[in-house]
Design a protein around this motif. Structure first.
Motif, PDB file in Angstrom:
ATOM      1  N   LEU A 107       0.830  -1.211   0.000  1.00  0.00           N
ATOM      2  CA  LEU A 107       0.000   0.000   0.000  1.00  0.00           C
ATOM      3  C   LEU A 107       0.861   1.256   0.000  1.00  0.00           C
ATOM      4  CD1 LEU A 107      -2.749  -1.055   2.586  1.00  0.00           C
ATOM      5  CD2 LEU A 107      -2.943  -0.988   0.094  1.00  0.00           C
ATOM      6  N   VAL A 108       1.914   1.253   0.815  1.00  0.00           N
ATOM      7  CA  VAL A 108       2.811   2.419   0.888  1.00  0.00           C
ATOM      8  C   VAL A 108       3.543   2.610  -0.436  1.00  0.00           C
ATOM      9  CG1 VAL A 108       4.885   3.345   1.981  1.00  0.00           C
ATOM     10  CG2 VAL A 108       3.119   2.272   3.385  1.00  0.00           C
ATOM     11  N   ASN A 109       4.081   1.526  -0.984  1.00  0.00           N
ATOM     12  CA  ASN A 109       4.869   1.627  -2.220  1.00  0.00           C
ATOM     13  C   ASN A 109       4.024   1.943  -3.450  1.00  0.00           C
ATOM     14  OD1 ASN A 109       7.118   1.069  -0.761  1.00  0.00           O
ATOM     15  ND2 ASN A 109       7.505  -0.948  -1.620  1.00  0.00           N
ATOM     16  N   THR A 110       2.738   1.564  -3.414  1.00  0.00           N
ATOM     17  CA  THR A 110       1.876   1.783  -4.581  1.00  0.00           C
ATOM     18  C   THR A 110       1.685   3.263  -4.869  1.00  0.00           C
ATOM     19  OG1 THR A 110       0.687  -0.292  -4.170  1.00  0.00           O
ATOM     20  CG2 THR A 110      -0.399   1.321  -5.573  1.00  0.00           C
ATOM     21  N   LEU A 111       1.510   4.075  -3.829  1.00  0.00           N
ATOM     22  CA  LEU A 111       1.255   5.501  -4.029  1.00  0.00           C
ATOM     23  C   LEU A 111       2.463   6.380  -3.749  1.00  0.00           C
ATOM     24  CD1 LEU A 111      -2.343   5.889  -2.513  1.00  0.00           C
ATOM     25  CD2 LEU A 111      -1.672   5.480  -4.881  1.00  0.00           C
ATOM     26  N   SER A 112       3.491   5.821  -3.126  1.00  0.00           N
ATOM     27  CA  SER A 112       4.674   6.618  -2.781  1.00  0.00           C
ATOM     28  C   SER A 112       5.678   6.661  -3.938  1.00  0.00           C
ATOM     29  CB  SER A 112       5.339   6.020  -1.542  1.00  0.00           C
ATOM     30  OG  SER A 112       6.548   6.683  -1.258  1.00  0.00           O
ATOM     31  N   THR A 113       6.410   7.769  -4.000  1.00  0.00           N
ATOM     32  CA  THR A 113       7.482   7.863  -5.004  1.00  0.00           C
ATOM     33  C   THR A 113       8.701   7.071  -4.554  1.00  0.00           C
ATOM     34  OG1 THR A 113       8.197   9.929  -3.955  1.00  0.00           O
ATOM     35  CG2 THR A 113       6.732  10.109  -5.870  1.00  0.00           C
ATOM     36  N   ASP A 114       8.849   6.924  -3.233  1.00  0.00           N
ATOM     37  CA  ASP A 114       9.948   6.129  -2.684  1.00  0.00           C
ATOM     38  C   ASP A 114       9.475   4.684  -2.526  1.00  0.00           C
ATOM     39  OD1 ASP A 114      12.132   5.070  -1.423  1.00  0.00           O
ATOM     40  OD2 ASP A 114      11.811   6.105   0.492  1.00  0.00           O
ATOM     41  N   LYS A 115       9.900   3.827  -3.423  1.00  0.00           N
ATOM     42  CA  LYS A 115       9.469   2.427  -3.413  1.00  0.00           C
ATOM     43  C   LYS A 115      10.557   1.500  -2.866  1.00  0.00           C
ATOM     44  CE  LYS A 115       6.473   3.257  -7.399  1.00  0.00           C
ATOM     45  NZ  LYS A 115       5.236   3.330  -6.600  1.00  0.00           N
ATOM     46  N   SER A 116      11.426   2.083  -2.083  1.00  0.00           N
ATOM     47  CA  SER A 116      12.549   1.306  -1.573  1.00  0.00           C
ATOM     48  C   SER A 116      12.178   0.544  -0.299  1.00  0.00           C
ATOM     49  CB  SER A 116      13.741   2.219  -1.285  1.00  0.00           C
ATOM     50  OG  SER A 116      13.447   3.104  -0.233  1.00  0.00           O
ATOM     51  N   ILE A 117      12.964  -0.484  -0.035  1.00  0.00           N
ATOM     52  CA  ILE A 117      12.835  -1.263   1.194  1.00  0.00           C
ATOM     53  C   ILE A 117      14.255  -1.587   1.661  1.00  0.00           C
ATOM     54  CG2 ILE A 117      12.636  -3.437  -0.111  1.00  0.00           C
ATOM     55  CD1 ILE A 117      10.875  -4.508   2.164  1.00  0.00           C
ATOM     56  N   SER A 118      14.515  -1.425   2.928  1.00  0.00           N
ATOM     57  CA  SER A 118      15.862  -1.660   3.426  1.00  0.00           C
ATOM     58  C   SER A 118      16.211  -3.142   3.356  1.00  0.00           C
ATOM     59  CB  SER A 118      15.999  -1.163   4.868  1.00  0.00           C
ATOM     60  OG  SER A 118      15.283  -2.012   5.755  1.00  0.00           O
ATOM     61  N   PHE A 119      17.508  -3.432   3.369  1.00  0.00           N
ATOM     62  CA  PHE A 119      17.978  -4.817   3.320  1.00  0.00           C
ATOM     63  C   PHE A 119      17.432  -5.615   4.506  1.00  0.00           C
ATOM     64  CE2 PHE A 119      21.032  -8.158   4.343  1.00  0.00           C
ATOM     65  CZ  PHE A 119      21.168  -8.790   3.114  1.00  0.00           C
ATOM     66  N   VAL A 120      17.416  -4.992   5.678  1.00  0.00           N
ATOM     67  CA  VAL A 120      16.922  -5.664   6.888  1.00  0.00           C
ATOM     68  C   VAL A 120      15.421  -5.927   6.780  1.00  0.00           C
ATOM     69  CG1 VAL A 120      16.579  -5.457   9.388  1.00  0.00           C
ATOM     70  CG2 VAL A 120      18.726  -4.688   8.347  1.00  0.00           C
ATOM     71  N   GLU A 121      14.655  -4.908   6.332  1.00  0.00           N
ATOM     72  CA  GLU A 121      13.210  -5.078   6.148  1.00  0.00           C
ATOM     73  C   GLU A 121      12.915  -6.194   5.166  1.00  0.00           C
ATOM     74  OE1 GLU A 121      10.617  -1.153   6.414  1.00  0.00           O
ATOM     75  OE2 GLU A 121      12.410  -0.814   5.194  1.00  0.00           O
ATOM     76  N   CYS A 122      13.677  -6.215   4.079  1.00  0.00           N
ATOM     77  CA  CYS A 122      13.510  -7.227   3.043  1.00  0.00           C
ATOM     78  C   CYS A 122      13.772  -8.624   3.612  1.00  0.00           C
ATOM     79  CB  CYS A 122      14.461  -6.947   1.882  1.00  0.00           C
ATOM     80  SG  CYS A 122      14.221  -8.020   0.443  1.00  0.00           S
ATOM     81  N   ALA A 123      14.836  -8.750   4.397  1.00  0.00           N
ATOM     82  CA  ALA A 123      15.190 -10.035   4.997  1.00  0.00           C
ATOM     83  C   ALA A 123      14.104 -10.515   5.958  1.00  0.00           C
ATOM     84  CB  ALA A 123      16.524  -9.922   5.731  1.00  0.00           C
ATOM     85  N   ILE A 124      13.595  -9.592   6.781  1.00  0.00           N
ATOM     86  CA  ILE A 124      12.543  -9.946   7.746  1.00  0.00           C
ATOM     87  C   ILE A 124      11.264 -10.361   7.024  1.00  0.00           C
ATOM     88  CG2 ILE A 124      11.012  -9.023   9.542  1.00  0.00           C
ATOM     89  CD1 ILE A 124      13.374  -7.273  10.452  1.00  0.00           C
ATOM     90  N   GLN A 125      10.885  -9.580   6.011  1.00  0.00           N
ATOM     91  CA  GLN A 125       9.671  -9.889   5.244  1.00  0.00           C
ATOM     92  C   GLN A 125       9.776 -11.257   4.581  1.00  0.00           C
ATOM     93  OE1 GLN A 125       8.609  -7.862   1.387  1.00  0.00           O
ATOM     94  NE2 GLN A 125       7.010  -6.921   2.648  1.00  0.00           N
ATOM     95  N   MET A 126      10.932 -11.533   3.994  1.00  0.00           N
ATOM     96  CA  MET A 126      11.151 -12.804   3.317  1.00  0.00           C
ATOM     97  C   MET A 126      11.120 -13.963   4.308  1.00  0.00           C
ATOM     98  SD  MET A 126      14.169 -13.693   0.600  1.00  0.00           S
ATOM     99  CE  MET A 126      15.415 -12.974   1.669  1.00  0.00           C
TER     100      MET A 126
END
Length: 314
Positions: free
Chosen positions: A82-101
Motif C-alpha cells: 500500500l505504501v509503495n503503490t502511491l509513494s514515489t519512494d518504493k525502496s525497502i531496506s535490506f533488513v526489512e527485506c530479509a525480515i519480510q522474506m
C-alpha cells in the motif's frame, strides 16, 4: 536509484505491480479492501470459534491457527504494498527485506503443514469415526501445531540465510511487489545453483510430500463416502471436506507453480518477467488469507448462527 556495485545494497527498489498511475490507484484500493476484509474476517472467525463451545474441535483449533497465519501474512506484506503503490519512494531496506522474506516463508511452510493436519483430521473423522476422539485429542493436535511452526521456522532459516549471503551487484531493483527468494535470485551476481537446489529440496520435501499426503487422505475419504448408500448422507459427509479441499487447491496450486518449476529461464533476465510470476503470488499471499474465513464459515451452521445471534444483540 542507479545500479550499484555493492555486494549488499543498503536498500532495494520494489518495482511493484504497475507503474501506470491510474492502475496504481486501482491496485491501492483493491489491496486495501483485501487487507481490511482479511484482518476483520479472520479476527471475527477466531472470536466466533472462541465463543462457541460446539466449535471447540480439532478442525476449528487448526483453523484458528490458520487465521493467525493469514492475519500475519497480510500484515507482513500488504502494508508495504500500500505504501509503495502511491509513494514515489518504493525502496525497502535490506533488513526489512530479509525480515519480510523470512516471516512469509515461515508462514507459508506452517500453513502447508496445517492444511495437511486438517486433511488428516477429516480422514480420521470420516474413515475412523469410532476412534476420532482418541486419536485427535488435544495433546496430539497441539503437537501437530507446534511441529508445523517448528518446521516453518527451520525451513525459512535454511532458505533465507544462503540467499542473504549472495552478492546483489547486478542491480538493486526487485521486479516484484514484495521480497521473495526467486526475484532476489534474479539479481544475484554469482552461481545460484545451490540456492536453486535448496528451493527444489524444500518445495519437494514439504509441499509435494504434504500434497500427496492430502491426496491420499482424500482418496480414502472419497472411497469411504462412495460406500455410503444414501446420496443425501454422502453429500452431507463430503460437504464437511469441500471447504478444506477448495483452500488446498488454491494454496498448493500456486505454491507448486512458483517453487516447483524449471528456473533456468526464469533467472536469466530480471527485467523480463512473466506477469503470472507477479499475479499468482497475490493468490496465496493476499487472496487466500481473505477467502479462508468465508470458505470455512459459509458451510457451517454453528458459525452462521453465532454470527446472527451476535448481530441481533448489537
Amino acid at each position: 536509484m542507479e545500479q550499484s556495485n555493492q555486494s549488499t545494497p543498503a536498500r532495494f527498489i520494489l518495482l511493484g505491480l504497475s507503474n501506470v498511475p491510474p492502475l496504481q490507484f486501482i491496485c491501492f484500493f483493491v489491496f486495501f479492501l483485501i487487507y481490511t476484509i482479511t484482518v476483520l474476517g479472520n479476527i471475527l472467525l477466531i472470536t466466533v470459534v472462541t465463543m462457541t463451545p460446539s466449535l471447540h474441535t480439532p478442525m476449528y483449533f487448526f483453523l484458528s491457527n490458520l487465521s493467525v497465519i493469514d492475519i500475519t501474512f497480510s500484515c507482513t506484506i500488504v502494508p508495504k504494498i500500500l505504501v509503495n503503490t502511491l509513494s514515489t519512494d518504493k525502496s525497502i531496506s535490506f533488513v526489512e527485506c530479509a525480515i519480510q522474506m523470512y516471516i512469509h516463508l515461515v508462514l507459508g511452510a506452517t500453513e502447508s503443514i496445517l492444511l495437511a493436519a486438517m486433511a488428516y483430521d477429516r480422514f480420521v473423522a470420516i474413515c475412523r469415526p469410532l476412534h476420532y476422539k482418541a486419536i485427535m485429542n488435544y495433546r496430539f493436535c497441539a503437537c501437530l501445531v507446534a511441529i508445523s511452526w517448528g518446521v516453518g521456522f527451520m525451513n525459512s532459516l535454511i532458505l533465507v540465510l544462503p540467499t542473504l549471503k549472495l552478492p546483489f551487484c547486478r542491480s538493486n531493483h526487485i521486479n516484484h511487489f514484495f521480497c521473495e527468494i526467486p526475484p532476489l535470485l534474479q539479481i544475484a551476481c554469482m552461481d545460484i545453483r545451490l540456492n536453486e537446489a535448496l528451493l527444489y529440496i524444500s518445495a519437494g520435501t514439504i509441499v509435494m510430500c504434504l500434497f500427496f499426503f492430502i491426496l491420499t487422505s482424500y482418496i480414502h475419504i472419497i472411497n469411504t463416502i462412495l460406500k455410503i448408500h444414501s446420496l443425501t448422507e454422502s453429500y452431507k459427509v463430503f460437504s464437511t471436506c469441500a471447504s478444506h479441499l477448495t483452500v488446498v487447491i488454491l494454496y498448493y496450486g500456486t505454491i507448486m507453480f512458483i517453487y516447483l518449476r524449471p528456473y533456468s529461464t526464469y533467472f536469466k533476465n530480471a527485467d523480463k518477467i512473466d506477469k503470472t510470476d507477479k499475479v499468482l503470488p497475490i493468490l496465496y499471499t493476499t487472496v487466500t488469507p481473505m477467502l479462508n474465513p468465508f470458505i470455512y464459515s459459509i458451510r457451517n451452521k454453528d458459525v452462521k448462527n453465532t454470527l446472527i445471534n451476535q448481530l441481533k444483540r448489537v
